[in-house]
Design an enzyme around this catalytic site. Sequence first.
Site, mmCIF file in Angstrom:
data_model
loop_
_atom_site.group_PDB
_atom_site.id
_atom_site.type_symbol
_atom_site.label_atom_id
_atom_site.label_comp_id
_atom_site.label_asym_id
_atom_site.label_seq_id
_atom_site.Cartn_x
_atom_site.Cartn_y
_atom_site.Cartn_z
ATOM 1 C CG HIS A 81 -1.999 0.963 1.235
ATOM 2 N ND1 HIS A 81 -3.227 0.729 1.806
ATOM 3 C CD2 HIS A 81 -2.078 2.214 0.732
ATOM 4 C CE1 HIS A 81 -4.004 1.787 1.651
ATOM 5 N NE2 HIS A 81 -3.319 2.705 1.008
ATOM 6 C CD GLU A 113 -3.977 -2.924 0.669
ATOM 7 O OE1 GLU A 113 -4.416 -4.011 1.075
ATOM 8 O OE2 GLU A 113 -3.467 -2.074 1.422
ATOM 9 C CB THR A 143 -3.851 2.239 8.924
ATOM 10 O OG1 THR A 143 -4.052 1.087 8.108
ATOM 11 C CG2 THR A 143 -4.825 2.181 10.093
ATOM 12 C CG HIS A 234 -7.572 -2.565 8.328
ATOM 13 N ND1 HIS A 234 -7.129 -2.207 9.577
ATOM 14 C CD2 HIS A 234 -6.997 -1.726 7.452
ATOM 15 C CE1 HIS A 234 -6.332 -1.164 9.447
ATOM 16 N NE2 HIS A 234 -6.216 -0.859 8.173
ATOM 17 N N GLY A 257 -1.260 -7.760 7.295
ATOM 18 C CA GLY A 257 0.069 -7.224 7.541
ATOM 19 C C GLY A 257 0.402 -7.126 9.016
ATOM 20 C CG HIS A 258 -0.595 -4.359 12.976
ATOM 21 N ND1 HIS A 258 0.316 -3.360 13.200
ATOM 22 C CD2 HIS A 258 -1.027 -4.746 14.194
ATOM 23 C CE1 HIS A 258 0.421 -3.141 14.488
ATOM 24 N NE2 HIS A 258 -0.383 -3.969 15.125
HETATM 25 N N1 PXP Z 1 -6.488 -3.846 3.424
HETATM 26 C C1 PXP Z 1 -6.251 -2.527 3.283
HETATM 27 C C2 PXP Z 1 -7.004 -1.768 2.254
HETATM 28 C C3 PXP Z 1 -5.265 -1.901 4.058
HETATM 29 O O1 PXP Z 1 -5.038 -0.587 3.908
HETATM 30 C C4 PXP Z 1 -4.527 -2.659 4.981
HETATM 31 C C5 PXP Z 1 -3.438 -2.000 5.777
HETATM 32 O O2 PXP Z 1 -2.463 -1.521 4.912
HETATM 33 C C6 PXP Z 1 -4.818 -4.032 5.102
HETATM 34 C C7 PXP Z 1 -5.809 -4.594 4.321
HETATM 35 C C8 PXP Z 1 -4.075 -4.916 6.066
HETATM 36 O O3 PXP Z 1 -4.414 -4.548 7.372
HETATM 37 P P1 PXP Z 1 -3.536 -5.098 8.591
HETATM 38 O O4 PXP Z 1 -2.171 -4.491 8.462
HETATM 39 O O5 PXP Z 1 -4.290 -4.626 9.791
HETATM 40 O O6 PXP Z 1 -3.511 -6.593 8.477
#
Ligand code: PXP
Length: 283
Positions: A81, A113, A143, A234, A257-258
């Site tokens: 992203h 993204e 974010t 997310h 990601g996180h």
């Molecule tokens: N989807 C979108 C559109 C995002 O902006 C993000 C964070 O960059 C994620 C998914 C992944 O979220 P997380 O880092 O909380 O797993």
Amino acid sequence: MEVDSLPPNGLESSRKVEECPFHRLNSISGHCPPYNPPMAQLSVNVNKVATLRNTRHLDIPNVIKVSRISLDAGAHGITVHPRPDQRHIRPQDVYDIANLLETSYPQAEFNIEGNPFDQYMHYAKDVRPTQCTLVPDTRDVPTSNTGWDLTPANLDRLRPVVKELKDHGSRVSLFLNPQLEQVERAAKLGADRIELYTEPYAAAFARGDARAADPYVAAANRAKELGLEVNAGHDLNLDNLPPLVRQIPFLAEVSIGHALIADALELGLAETVRRYVRAARAQ
Ligand code: PXP
């Protein structure tokens, strides 16, 4: 029930022909349908790796190395992203990951993204990723924190964008809150997929709300009826992901990601400390 270990990239169907939970019952009448357990594909979001890397100057940790490890471990794709302020993923990362996937993991998916109205479209044009996930994030948010509000004005702005991305050969996914009317508008717009914004699900799940997934199930079912595929992302993690996938068994992809990187720190910490202890003994 048993699932085979995933093949590299998780790209081929890795499901064993499993025994249907009703097999014994149904096989008596000979009407047991093939049983496919739910399995969403995983795209590893490497933003957090870049965030950590950007605090120093020696390219550690390295996003390409982490992408390779993720794909070798069974992830089906990589997500980035890039944001205009380059606080995590930098432009060169986008091109380097695209090159990695093209040369070494041709079947893996690249998901980029971003906000198509803020320094995004040039990546899509240059790289032509498998999937473009369009997110309405403004520059001041830490974010992504909401899905599109597909008002008539936004639909007019997005229509040529969606067409252009599809003309490049990319799949187009729209980041949405789980609201039926938004899903219906996304279908009218001609998106291929929606990505459901799951932070509210994760928060409700963490509070112990047994109905945390209800709006997501309803939105996903409506999307499916309208011919849209469904992604989610997310704040998904090892606890809240399995129940979500069970309740939306046709979920196509989750991008994480996180929590994944946080878990990697914890799950990998003991072995890493052992190696440093050895290194400190010059071994
Ligand atoms: N989807 C979108 C559109 C995002 O902006 C993000 C964070 O960059 C994620 C998914 C992944 O979220 P997380 O880092 O909380 O797993």
